[in-house]
Design a protein around this motif. Sequence first.
Motif: not given
Length: 89
Positions: A1-16, A70-71
């Motif tokens: 399993m592979f894992k990584r942390q990310v930050t939402i950086s677009n203005k509207l977030g995780l929208h539709a 996965a990778e």
Amino acid sequence: MFKRQVTISNKLGLHARAATKLAILAADFDAEITLVQGEKQANAASVLGLLMLESGIGKMMTVTAKGPDAEAALEAVCHLINAKFDECC
């Protein structure tokens, strides 16, 4: 399993629109991709699941991927998130 942390950086977030773009990308890989934010988690191929995360700008999440692709899947998903879902702002 592979894992990584990310930050939402677009203005509207995780929208539709962003969730749909992410789900379409995730479906291209032979891997199970999961996004985890706090106590919530969602399969990356599920638009509804992604929307239920209620991820806005500045929210940090962990992306995990397992399976034959996965990778590559992890790299592609993280790239899309870091590229602000290809949105201009």
